[in-house]
Scaffold this motif. Sequence first.
Motif, PDB file in Angstrom:
ATOM      1  N   ASN A  17       7.266   3.328 -41.462  1.00  0.00           N
ATOM      2  CA  ASN A  17       7.012   2.154 -42.215  1.00  0.00           C
ATOM      3  C   ASN A  17       8.193   1.371 -42.498  1.00  0.00           C
ATOM      4  O   ASN A  17       7.971  -0.287 -42.398  1.00  0.00           O
ATOM      5  CB  ASN A  17       6.392   2.586 -43.529  1.00  0.00           C
ATOM      6  N   THR A  65       9.775  -0.682 -39.072  1.00  0.00           N
ATOM      7  CA  THR A  65       8.758  -1.733 -38.634  1.00  0.00           C
ATOM      8  C   THR A  65       8.038  -2.834 -39.615  1.00  0.00           C
ATOM      9  O   THR A  65       7.306  -3.393 -39.130  1.00  0.00           O
ATOM     10  CB  THR A  65       7.651  -0.864 -38.020  1.00  0.00           C
ATOM     11  N   ARG A 125       7.442  -5.962 -41.572  1.00  0.00           N
ATOM     12  CA  ARG A 125       7.692  -7.548 -41.287  1.00  0.00           C
ATOM     13  C   ARG A 125       8.892  -8.011 -41.876  1.00  0.00           C
ATOM     14  O   ARG A 125       9.607  -8.796 -41.236  1.00  0.00           O
ATOM     15  CB  ARG A 125       6.440  -8.074 -41.771  1.00  0.00           C
ATOM     16  N   ASN A 133      11.669  -6.433 -39.699  1.00  0.00           N
ATOM     17  CA  ASN A 133      11.518  -6.729 -38.208  1.00  0.00           C
ATOM     18  C   ASN A 133      10.193  -7.761 -38.026  1.00  0.00           C
ATOM     19  O   ASN A 133       9.401  -7.490 -37.588  1.00  0.00           O
ATOM     20  CB  ASN A 133      11.208  -5.392 -37.341  1.00  0.00           C
ATOM     21  N   SER A 186       9.849  -9.961 -36.030  1.00  0.00           N
ATOM     22  CA  SER A 186       9.327 -10.227 -34.629  1.00  0.00           C
ATOM     23  C   SER A 186       8.335  -9.205 -34.077  1.00  0.00           C
ATOM     24  O   SER A 186       7.757  -9.332 -32.966  1.00  0.00           O
ATOM     25  CB  SER A 186      10.492 -10.327 -33.485  1.00  0.00           C
ATOM     26  N   ASN A 187       8.361  -8.031 -34.688  1.00  0.00           N
ATOM     27  CA  ASN A 187       7.758  -6.932 -34.301  1.00  0.00           C
ATOM     28  C   ASN A 187       7.804  -6.368 -32.883  1.00  0.00           C
ATOM     29  O   ASN A 187       6.990  -6.120 -32.141  1.00  0.00           O
ATOM     30  CB  ASN A 187       6.048  -7.025 -34.549  1.00  0.00           C
ATOM     31  N   THR A 188       9.155  -6.177 -32.532  1.00  0.00           N
ATOM     32  CA  THR A 188       9.762  -5.838 -31.314  1.00  0.00           C
ATOM     33  C   THR A 188      10.501  -4.695 -31.611  1.00  0.00           C
ATOM     34  O   THR A 188      10.975  -4.268 -32.492  1.00  0.00           O
ATOM     35  CB  THR A 188      10.134  -7.180 -30.641  1.00  0.00           C
ATOM     36  N   TYR A 189      10.763  -4.178 -30.457  1.00  0.00           N
ATOM     37  CA  TYR A 189      11.691  -3.068 -30.343  1.00  0.00           C
ATOM     38  C   TYR A 189      13.047  -3.919 -29.914  1.00  0.00           C
ATOM     39  O   TYR A 189      13.486  -4.325 -29.107  1.00  0.00           O
ATOM     40  CB  TYR A 189      11.651  -2.293 -28.927  1.00  0.00           C
ATOM     41  N   ARG A 236       2.485   3.276 -32.220  1.00  0.00           N
ATOM     42  CA  ARG A 236       3.323   2.073 -32.820  1.00  0.00           C
ATOM     43  C   ARG A 236       4.401   1.787 -32.338  1.00  0.00           C
ATOM     44  O   ARG A 236       4.543   0.443 -32.409  1.00  0.00           O
ATOM     45  CB  ARG A 236       3.445   2.722 -34.389  1.00  0.00           C
ATOM     46  N   GLN A 265       7.156  -5.676 -27.431  1.00  0.00           N
ATOM     47  CA  GLN A 265       6.447  -5.740 -28.583  1.00  0.00           C
ATOM     48  C   GLN A 265       6.014  -4.341 -28.909  1.00  0.00           C
ATOM     49  O   GLN A 265       5.437  -3.721 -28.227  1.00  0.00           O
ATOM     50  CB  GLN A 265       5.179  -6.571 -28.051  1.00  0.00           C
ATOM     51  N   LEU A 266       5.951  -4.272 -30.398  1.00  0.00           N
ATOM     52  CA  LEU A 266       5.396  -2.952 -30.663  1.00  0.00           C
ATOM     53  C   LEU A 266       3.891  -2.860 -30.831  1.00  0.00           C
ATOM     54  O   LEU A 266       3.508  -3.986 -30.698  1.00  0.00           O
ATOM     55  CB  LEU A 266       6.104  -2.833 -32.435  1.00  0.00           C
ATOM     56  N   ASP A 283      -0.188  -2.227 -35.875  1.00  0.00           N
ATOM     57  CA  ASP A 283       0.176  -1.568 -37.023  1.00  0.00           C
ATOM     58  C   ASP A 283      -1.202  -1.109 -37.681  1.00  0.00           C
ATOM     59  O   ASP A 283      -1.940  -1.719 -38.172  1.00  0.00           O
ATOM     60  CB  ASP A 283       0.590  -2.664 -38.000  1.00  0.00           C
TER      61      ASP A 283
END
Length: 632
Positions: A445, A448, A450, A453, A455-458, A577, A607-608, A611
């Motif tokens: 949690n 990841t 917002r 992160n 951009s919600n990326t690796y 996720r 992109q992850l 959620d």
Amino acid sequence: MSPCASGRLPPLPAPPARPRRPHGACATAPLPLLHWPAPPPHLPRPFRAAPLSRRLCGGAAMLRPPLSLPPRRAAATAAGPGRRLLLSTPIFYANGPPHIGHLYSALLADALHRYRGLCGAGPGRLSTGTDEHGLKIQQAAAAAGTSPPELCERVSGLFRRALARAAVSFTDFTRTSAPAHQRAVRHFWGALRDGGALYKGAYEGWYCTAEETFLPPGQLAERRDARGQPCKVSLESGHQVHWTKEENYMFRLSAFRDPLWKWLQNNPRAIAPDPFYQQVLRWLEEDLPDLSVSRERSRLHWGIPVPGDSTQTVYVWVDALVNYLSVLGYPETHGEWWPAAHHVVGKDILKFHAVYWPALLMAAGLPPPERIFVHSHWTVRGQKMSKSLGNVIDPFACFGQYTVDGFRYFLLRQGVPERDCDYYDEKVVKLVNSELADALGGLLNRSTARSINPSNTYPCFSESCFPKILDSGETEGMGRVSAKDYEFVASVASLPLQVAGYFEGFQIYKALECIAVCVRQTNSFFQRHRPWKLNRKDPAEQLWLDTIIHVTLECLRVYGTLLQPVIPHTADKLLSRLAVEPEERGLSSLTFLPRYNGQPCPFEGRQLGPDTGVLFHRLEKPGQHQTETEKL
């Protein structure tokens, strides 16, 4: 350099040599042992692993005919990757509903089966089922006012539903009342008879109906029954025994004392953990009386009739043990799998599986199973589970209280095969909340979110922020990365190999302990560097922030991959996720932090996944739930 750094797995250390018995030998050839195909972890150099904080009494009244041992048939399978393997639970006695002891056996076998599948180790099967014959079934049906077939149909259905609900990935469910199994038993009996391993004799002794076996005087104790009258009971189980005299078929078990000893000497890992191996050796140092393998049909009609003798019923344990062959298509197609079989059993049935079963197989011209994994029992607040005490734990209720994955994790994390383990509600809640909800779920949690992160990326890994070192002395003056950080990533890098070794040694609880330690270290790493405090507008800070998150997500990916055999639903949710595709979840290609070593990371910039909320919800103190068995 770490032995793992080359990507090659060193062989597991050989077990210590055991003293050989000074007498007797047989031509029993050693059986191949399974080496679990452990994943080449492709560890970044120069990471180094951080230290991780019945018998029988009595005798036969007639001379025994000579025994002619049939030739041992060669195994159709070979050791190594790509070969077939049968993993099995015991088949569970169908005189009552399932409890957590049954579930624990099944979960151990399921975890081994799932782990092997993740390694890409070749075709595998997981068999389970119900043992539906015997005097206990006959008596339980009479007490319930029903017939044995009706009782078995209902109870077998309960077991099948409980195992399916627990996400046990069984491929075969055997019922000993099935015609194919009964045909296999009759054929197996014929093989014993034709080899001269059976003879008929008068037999008498103390018989325990609950355990379906005769017990010698040394395994009995004096007690008083419910009416205050003196009686004899089984020393181990406390069940009452009765003096029984009848004419039975006898199996010449005494002839197999030396062959059994030779088998175990040649295969020191055949029985694990080691204390149970030593126990079997001690049994073989004692007398090994012949075994009564039938019962008078006038007393036991619910069972398989002895071929050619309608006055006798096949002993329920002979009937039950043959399930490991009947599930493989014995007597026609079993050779495609046998003896590549690993049995998971409780310590209370060790003698049946490690003495009687191998001897019966040898007499029938078949080799013993490759390995027998043995586990201990579960107590409830320090007391043995008992219907009379009202403390039998219903799996269906536990699934409702703790979730399926939560209860799987508790049993496999807390269960230690070598000793009995204690269950109570508060322990389950504390462990699952601490290690799944807080440590693992909280880490996912936070890394990841917002706010951390957006951009919600690796994110990308920066070699300048986390530079490669050649020895531990170089960690001085490396900026924000400390020696503690290098030790932490070394622990995670060595984790797949450690887990492989513990699964190989039937110590799944230790594998989970190692994972839990690394999860705590990852939380400490994340907390130590406080990424939420970094200034995104500063390019150098942004690089360091991305690197912290990258390392954390790489750790989570390793944990999610390794936890799949234990908590499959939660691991799937975690990996989804992180946008890890199904084909990327195997152990054979598992890598960790390849960017540290200058290799590309396929997840970088990806992109992850969506959620889906909290990974694992915290458990509340369990309340009262109506169980599924109560509804039935």
